[in-house]
Design a protein around this motif. Structure first.
Motif, PDB file in Angstrom:
ATOM      1  N   ALA A  23       0.836  -1.211   0.000  1.00 44.24           N
ATOM      2  CA  ALA A  23       0.000   0.000   0.000  1.00 44.24           C
ATOM      3  C   ALA A  23       0.865   1.253   0.000  1.00 44.24           C
ATOM      4  O   ALA A  23       0.554   2.226  -0.700  1.00 44.24           O
ATOM      5  N   GLY A  27       0.723   3.898  -2.984  1.00 43.17           N
ATOM      6  CA  GLY A  27       0.330   5.262  -2.645  1.00 43.17           C
ATOM      7  C   GLY A  27       1.366   6.303  -3.010  1.00 43.17           C
ATOM      8  O   GLY A  27       1.037   7.470  -3.237  1.00 43.17           O
ATOM      9  N   ASP A  32      -3.302   6.054 -10.226  1.00 43.33           N
ATOM     10  CA  ASP A  32      -4.330   5.312  -9.514  1.00 43.33           C
ATOM     11  C   ASP A  32      -4.161   3.843  -9.896  1.00 43.33           C
ATOM     12  O   ASP A  32      -4.318   3.481 -11.061  1.00 43.33           O
ATOM     13  N   THR A  34      -5.244  -0.178  -9.160  1.00 42.36           N
ATOM     14  CA  THR A  34      -6.272  -1.036  -8.571  1.00 42.36           C
ATOM     15  C   THR A  34      -5.771  -2.467  -8.507  1.00 42.36           C
ATOM     16  O   THR A  34      -4.852  -2.851  -9.221  1.00 42.36           O
ATOM     17  N   ASP A  47      -8.873  -0.147  -4.524  1.00 41.90           N
ATOM     18  CA  ASP A  47      -7.766   0.806  -4.491  1.00 41.90           C
ATOM     19  C   ASP A  47      -6.537   0.128  -3.888  1.00 41.90           C
ATOM     20  O   ASP A  47      -6.539  -0.246  -2.716  1.00 41.90           O
ATOM     21  N   ALA A  49      -3.747   1.364  -3.035  1.00 44.96           N
ATOM     22  CA  ALA A  49      -3.038   2.177  -2.056  1.00 44.96           C
ATOM     23  C   ALA A  49      -3.737   2.198  -0.698  1.00 44.96           C
ATOM     24  O   ALA A  49      -3.238   2.793   0.250  1.00 44.96           O
ATOM     25  N   SER A  50      -4.869   1.529  -0.603  1.00 47.10           N
ATOM     26  CA  SER A  50      -5.645   1.512   0.637  1.00 47.10           C
ATOM     27  C   SER A  50      -5.400   0.217   1.408  1.00 47.10           C
ATOM     28  O   SER A  50      -5.751  -0.862   0.935  1.00 47.10           O
ATOM     29  N   ILE A  51      -4.821   0.340   2.586  1.00 49.85           N
ATOM     30  CA  ILE A  51      -4.562  -0.833   3.415  1.00 49.85           C
ATOM     31  C   ILE A  51      -5.874  -1.550   3.750  1.00 49.85           C
ATOM     32  O   ILE A  51      -5.928  -2.776   3.782  1.00 49.85           O
ATOM     33  N   LEU A  52      -6.942  -0.792   3.953  1.00 46.95           N
ATOM     34  CA  LEU A  52      -8.239  -1.416   4.262  1.00 46.95           C
ATOM     35  C   LEU A  52      -8.762  -2.227   3.070  1.00 46.95           C
ATOM     36  O   LEU A  52      -9.295  -3.327   3.253  1.00 46.95           O
ATOM     37  N   SER A  53      -8.590  -1.697   1.874  1.00 53.28           N
ATOM     38  CA  SER A  53      -9.013  -2.437   0.681  1.00 53.28           C
ATOM     39  C   SER A  53      -8.210  -3.712   0.524  1.00 53.28           C
ATOM     40  O   SER A  53      -8.752  -4.775   0.211  1.00 53.28           O
TER      41      SER A  53
END
Length: 92
Positions: A23, A27, A32, A34, A47, A49-53
């Motif tokens: 991530a 980021g 961008d 995916t 995404d 770059a999103s740790i949650l994703s």
């Protein structure tokens, strides 16, 4: 749109430390990016770059994922990200 596949190499999958490393790298790019499981539609990609994703993706060791990005430098960026995913960060 540039696309690359990668096989998750970390023994614990794309969780905790490997997900954070990935991530952070995604980021830091001016693109961008995916990520999705291979075979899933591009519009369901998350995404990168999103740790949650990444955590919600739940990719395990040996799973194949697809990275996508568009724009200048996308090919080089995705190659770097593939190398991160195909490294066993748990062995370091």
């Amino acid at each position: 749109m540039t696309e690359r596949t990668a096989t998750i190499a970390s023994r614990v999958g794309l969780h905790a430390r490997p997900a954070a490393i990935f991530a952070d790298a995604a980021g830091a790019m001016d693109l961008d990016v995916t990520i999705a499981y291979a075979g899933e539609p591009a519009d369901e990609a998350l995404d990168a770059a999103s740790i949650l994703s990444l955590m919600s993706l739940g990719a395990s060791h040996g799973d194949v994922v697809v990275l996508r990005a568009g724009g200048t430098g996308a090919e080089e960026a995705l190659e770097k990200l593939v190398k991160i995913l195909e490294t066993d960060h748990d062995a370091e």
